[in-house]
Motif scaffolding. Structure first.
Motif, PDB file in Angstrom:
ATOM      1  N   ASP A  56       0.797  -1.226   0.000  1.00 43.01           N
ATOM      2  CA  ASP A  56       0.000   0.000   0.000  1.00 43.01           C
ATOM      3  C   ASP A  56       0.828   1.275   0.000  1.00 43.01           C
ATOM      4  OD1 ASP A  56       1.000   0.060   2.566  1.00 43.01           O
ATOM      5  OD2 ASP A  56      -0.923  -0.271   3.563  1.00 43.01           O
ATOM      6  N   GLY A  57       2.161   1.158  -0.059  1.00 42.67           N
ATOM      7  CA  GLY A  57       3.005   2.339  -0.140  1.00 42.67           C
ATOM      8  C   GLY A  57       3.331   2.993   1.191  1.00 42.67           C
ATOM      9  N   THR A  58       2.862   2.409   2.295  1.00 44.44           N
ATOM     10  CA  THR A  58       3.116   3.031   3.603  1.00 44.44           C
ATOM     11  C   THR A  58       4.403   2.530   4.255  1.00 44.44           C
ATOM     12  OG1 THR A  58       1.785   1.358   4.755  1.00 44.44           O
ATOM     13  CG2 THR A  58       0.658   3.362   4.006  1.00 44.44           C
ATOM     14  N   GLY A  59       5.054   1.535   3.654  1.00 44.29           N
ATOM     15  CA  GLY A  59       6.262   0.972   4.244  1.00 44.29           C
ATOM     16  C   GLY A  59       7.399   1.974   4.332  1.00 44.29           C
ATOM     17  N   ASN A  60       8.252   1.785   5.332  1.00 44.08           N
ATOM     18  CA  ASN A  60       9.418   2.647   5.557  1.00 44.08           C
ATOM     19  C   ASN A  60       9.019   4.119   5.629  1.00 44.08           C
ATOM     20  OD1 ASN A  60      12.117   3.252   5.999  1.00 44.08           O
ATOM     21  ND2 ASN A  60      12.629   3.325   3.818  1.00 44.08           N
ATOM     22  N   GLY A  61       8.018   4.395   6.444  1.00 48.27           N
ATOM     23  CA  GLY A  61       7.601   5.782   6.639  1.00 48.27           C
ATOM     24  C   GLY A  61       7.054   6.433   5.391  1.00 48.27           C
ATOM     25  N   ASN A  62       6.256   5.680   4.622  1.00 55.09           N
ATOM     26  CA  ASN A  62       5.649   6.159   3.378  1.00 55.09           C
ATOM     27  C   ASN A  62       6.686   6.488   2.298  1.00 55.09           C
ATOM     28  OD1 ASN A  62       2.819   6.169   4.230  1.00 55.09           O
ATOM     29  ND2 ASN A  62       3.398   7.881   5.556  1.00 55.09           N
ATOM     30  N   LYS A  63       7.861   5.870   2.384  1.00 51.54           N
ATOM     31  CA  LYS A  63       8.874   6.059   1.348  1.00 51.54           C
ATOM     32  C   LYS A  63       8.782   4.993   0.260  1.00 51.54           C
ATOM     33  CE  LYS A  63      12.153   7.994   4.701  1.00 51.54           C
ATOM     34  NZ  LYS A  63      13.464   7.778   5.367  1.00 51.54           N
ATOM     35  N   ASP A  64       8.116   3.864   0.540  1.00 56.45           N
ATOM     36  CA  ASP A  64       7.987   2.798  -0.453  1.00 56.45           C
ATOM     37  C   ASP A  64       7.152   3.254  -1.642  1.00 56.45           C
ATOM     38  OD1 ASP A  64       9.484   1.074   1.042  1.00 56.45           O
ATOM     39  OD2 ASP A  64       7.819  -0.215   1.652  1.00 56.45           O
ATOM     40  N   PHE A  65       7.410   2.638  -2.805  1.00 53.43           N
ATOM     41  CA  PHE A  65       6.561   2.879  -3.966  1.00 53.43           C
ATOM     42  C   PHE A  65       5.112   2.514  -3.626  1.00 53.43           C
ATOM     43  CE2 PHE A  65      10.628   1.463  -6.118  1.00 53.43           C
ATOM     44  CZ  PHE A  65      11.026   2.736  -6.479  1.00 53.43           C
ATOM     45  N   LEU A  66       4.171   3.223  -4.212  1.00 47.69           N
ATOM     46  CA  LEU A  66       2.777   2.799  -4.125  1.00 47.69           C
ATOM     47  C   LEU A  66       2.635   1.443  -4.805  1.00 47.69           C
ATOM     48  CD1 LEU A  66       1.021   6.168  -5.020  1.00 47.69           C
ATOM     49  CD2 LEU A  66       1.216   5.132  -2.745  1.00 47.69           C
ATOM     50  N   GLY A  67       1.735   0.605  -4.283  1.00 44.18           N
ATOM     51  CA  GLY A  67       1.577  -0.734  -4.826  1.00 44.18           C
ATOM     52  C   GLY A  67       0.159  -1.011  -5.285  1.00 44.18           C
ATOM     53  N   LEU A  68      -0.098  -2.268  -5.612  1.00 42.88           N
ATOM     54  CA  LEU A  68      -1.400  -2.662  -6.135  1.00 42.88           C
ATOM     55  C   LEU A  68      -2.508  -2.459  -5.113  1.00 42.88           C
ATOM     56  CD1 LEU A  68      -0.490  -5.946  -8.074  1.00 42.88           C
ATOM     57  CD2 LEU A  68      -0.673  -3.611  -8.961  1.00 42.88           C
ATOM     58  N   ILE A  69      -2.216  -2.729  -3.832  1.00 40.00           N
ATOM     59  CA  ILE A  69      -3.238  -2.528  -2.813  1.00 40.00           C
ATOM     60  C   ILE A  69      -3.621  -1.059  -2.736  1.00 40.00           C
ATOM     61  CG2 ILE A  69      -3.625  -2.531  -0.306  1.00 40.00           C
ATOM     62  CD1 ILE A  69      -2.262  -5.218  -0.163  1.00 40.00           C
ATOM     63  N   ALA A  70      -2.653  -0.161  -2.852  1.00 43.88           N
ATOM     64  CA  ALA A  70      -2.958   1.271  -2.819  1.00 43.88           C
ATOM     65  C   ALA A  70      -3.878   1.656  -3.971  1.00 43.88           C
ATOM     66  CB  ALA A  70      -1.673   2.089  -2.872  1.00 43.88           C
ATOM     67  N   GLY A  71      -3.558   1.181  -5.175  1.00 41.29           N
ATOM     68  CA  GLY A  71      -4.332   1.588  -6.335  1.00 41.29           C
ATOM     69  C   GLY A  71      -5.689   0.939  -6.437  1.00 41.29           C
ATOM     70  N   ALA A  72      -5.783  -0.341  -6.053  1.00 41.90           N
ATOM     71  CA  ALA A  72      -7.032  -1.093  -6.252  1.00 41.90           C
ATOM     72  C   ALA A  72      -7.932  -1.078  -5.029  1.00 41.90           C
ATOM     73  CB  ALA A  72      -6.704  -2.543  -6.627  1.00 41.90           C
ATOM     74  N   ASP A  73      -7.552  -0.381  -3.974  1.00 39.63           N
ATOM     75  CA  ASP A  73      -8.319  -0.401  -2.735  1.00 39.63           C
ATOM     76  C   ASP A  73      -9.616   0.396  -2.872  1.00 39.63           C
ATOM     77  OD1 ASP A  73      -7.924  -1.447   0.097  1.00 39.63           O
ATOM     78  OD2 ASP A  73      -8.535   0.618   0.485  1.00 39.63           O
ATOM     79  N   ASP A  74     -10.539   0.128  -1.952  1.00 40.59           N
ATOM     80  CA  ASP A  74     -11.824   0.821  -1.955  1.00 40.59           C
ATOM     81  C   ASP A  74     -11.960   1.790  -0.784  1.00 40.59           C
ATOM     82  OD1 ASP A  74     -12.074  -0.885   0.179  1.00 40.59           O
ATOM     83  OD2 ASP A  74     -13.951  -1.826  -0.493  1.00 40.59           O
ATOM     84  N   GLY A  75     -10.862   2.065  -0.102  1.00 41.48           N
ATOM     85  CA  GLY A  75     -10.900   2.892   1.089  1.00 41.48           C
ATOM     86  C   GLY A  75     -10.777   2.086   2.362  1.00 41.48           C
ATOM     87  N   THR A  76     -10.875   0.752   2.247  1.00 35.55           N
ATOM     88  CA  THR A  76     -10.751  -0.109   3.422  1.00 35.55           C
ATOM     89  C   THR A  76      -9.368   0.016   4.049  1.00 35.55           C
ATOM     90  OG1 THR A  76     -12.324  -1.699   2.497  1.00 35.55           O
ATOM     91  CG2 THR A  76     -10.861  -2.485   4.237  1.00 35.55           C
ATOM     92  N   ASN A  77      -8.331  -0.019   3.224  1.00 38.66           N
ATOM     93  CA  ASN A  77      -6.959   0.062   3.712  1.00 38.66           C
ATOM     94  C   ASN A  77      -6.276   1.375   3.341  1.00 38.66           C
ATOM     95  OD1 ASN A  77      -6.689  -2.832   4.702  1.00 38.66           O
ATOM     96  ND2 ASN A  77      -7.236  -3.184   2.557  1.00 38.66           N
ATOM     97  N   VAL A  78      -6.668   1.961   2.220  1.00 35.57           N
ATOM     98  CA  VAL A  78      -6.061   3.202   1.738  1.00 35.57           C
ATOM     99  C   VAL A  78      -7.182   4.205   1.487  1.00 35.57           C
ATOM    100  CG1 VAL A  78      -4.568   4.245  -0.010  1.00 35.57           C
ATOM    101  CG2 VAL A  78      -4.194   1.875   0.687  1.00 35.57           C
TER     102      VAL A  78
END
Length: 348
Positions: free
Chosen positions: A131-153
């Motif tokens: 979801d891109g939140t790894g390492n203090g939001n420094k990680d690349f955005l991922g599939l969970i970030a893009g395909a989420d419905d608001g549940t996690n992102v």
């Protein structure tokens, strides 16, 4: 069998021409998304304009009825910034020197460079599912970030999914046993007209669960069939050239990826995804993933550009050692989350 010491003392050791990699996993998501990156960052942010509302100001009329000419704002901007990843190449000077002798079997510097690039590709693959939140939001955005419905992102590209509901993907958190009925529901939720899911990625275990749903007459493992979008060309290389096996369900290839997170199935419309890179990093050289010195996951489909850049080798100040860095700068962007979705609780 043990030979006499006289023989052993008078013969040279035979060393295989390549290092055999027994560590790295199959990494489909990086190979697809970074091979086929479409765009580049040309400033500090990349803006994607999305239509989030209808004007709804047209209608029937008769005679001299007045028209509704109110101006309606129908678009918003999703804003994305590049993020960065590095992988070091560290070489002790004495070992590097010995590897440069005429009797050396392989180039240690080249081998370590290939190892670093391949390890970097695998590690990025894990990030690209998240979801891109790894390492203090420094990680690349991922599939969970893009395909989420608001549940996690809850916010994507700076827009609230609660406010702008058309940038919600589809998330199934309740299905635990995969069925064709569940897949059909996901495809109905994400498909619209000619915008359709054209790639399904999942774990090896779940791939086996899906394979068991097929009968002997409709099980498809030939990945050469047309499936649309960027996967049309990538799939033949991944499944044909590299030996990955695909199932097809309603013309959509289903591929097992070893770095896919447990219990997940991702249903992707690949035309809506792009890994935008920052090219021409200052004082670096673009490099490709290669496997001249290593036999393993990247022994086929090599010499591909992932957007990696190599810094010049530098000497340590207080050591006889040398170091350089492989860098990747960019981000994974989903232009239309609504056309993507995922399951996150599949156990059977």
């Amino acid at each position: 069998m043990t030979f006499w010491a006289d023989l052993q003392n008078n013969t040279t050791d035979q060393i295989a021409p390549k290092v055999v990699d027994t560590v790295l996993k199959a990494n489909i998501v990086t190979q697809i998304l970074l091979w086929t990156r479409k765009t580049r960052f040309t400033s500090d942010v990349k803006r994607i304009v999305v239509k989030t509302d209808k004007a709804n100001n047209g209608g029937s009329f008769a005679g001299l009825d007045r028209f509704n000419t109110n101006q309606v704002n129908t678009t918003q901007k999703m804003v994305f910034s590049p993020r960065s990843y590095y992988q070091p190449i560290v070489l002790p000077g004495d070992e590097l020197s010995l590897s440069k002798t005429k009797d050396s079997v392989r180039d240690l510097q080249k081998q370590k460079g290939e190892e670093a690039a391949q390890e970097m590709a695998e590690d990025i693959g894990t990030i690209l599912y998240a979801d891109g939140t790894g390492n203090g939001n420094k990680d690349f955005l991922g599939l969970i970030a893009g395909a989420d419905d608001g549940t996690n992102v809850a916010t994507y590209g700076g827009l609230s999914r609660a406010t702008y509901t058309t940038i919600k993907g589809t998330v199934d958190t309740t299905t635990t046993t995969i069925t064709f009925t569940a897949l059909d529901a996901m495809l109905r939720a994400t498909n619209s007209g000619n915008q359709k899911v054209d790639l399904i990625l999942t774990t090896e275990a779940i791939w086996d669960f899906i394979a068991a749903l097929f009968t002997a007459t409709n099980n498809q493992t030939n990945a050469g069939r047309d499936s649309g979008s960027l996967i049309k060309t990538a799939i033949s290389g991944l499944a044909g050239e590299a030996g990955f096996t695909s199932l097809f369900y309603k013309w959509v290839p289903i591929i097992a990826d070893e770095v896919c997170p447990d219990d997940h199935i991702f249903c992707l419309n690949t035309s809506t995804w792009e890994f935008a890179t920052v090219d021409g990093l200052v004082d670096t050289t673009p490099i490709t993933i290669a496997s001249a010195e290593i036999e393993g996951q990247y022994d086929v489909n090599t010499e591909k550009s992932y957007g990696f850049h190599l810094t010049p080798m530098q000497k340590s100040i207080d050591q006889y050692g040398f170091m350089s860095q492989i860098l990747l700068m960019g981000n994974l962007i989903c232009k239309n989350p609504r056309r993507n979705g995922y399951f996150d609780s599949i156990t059977a």
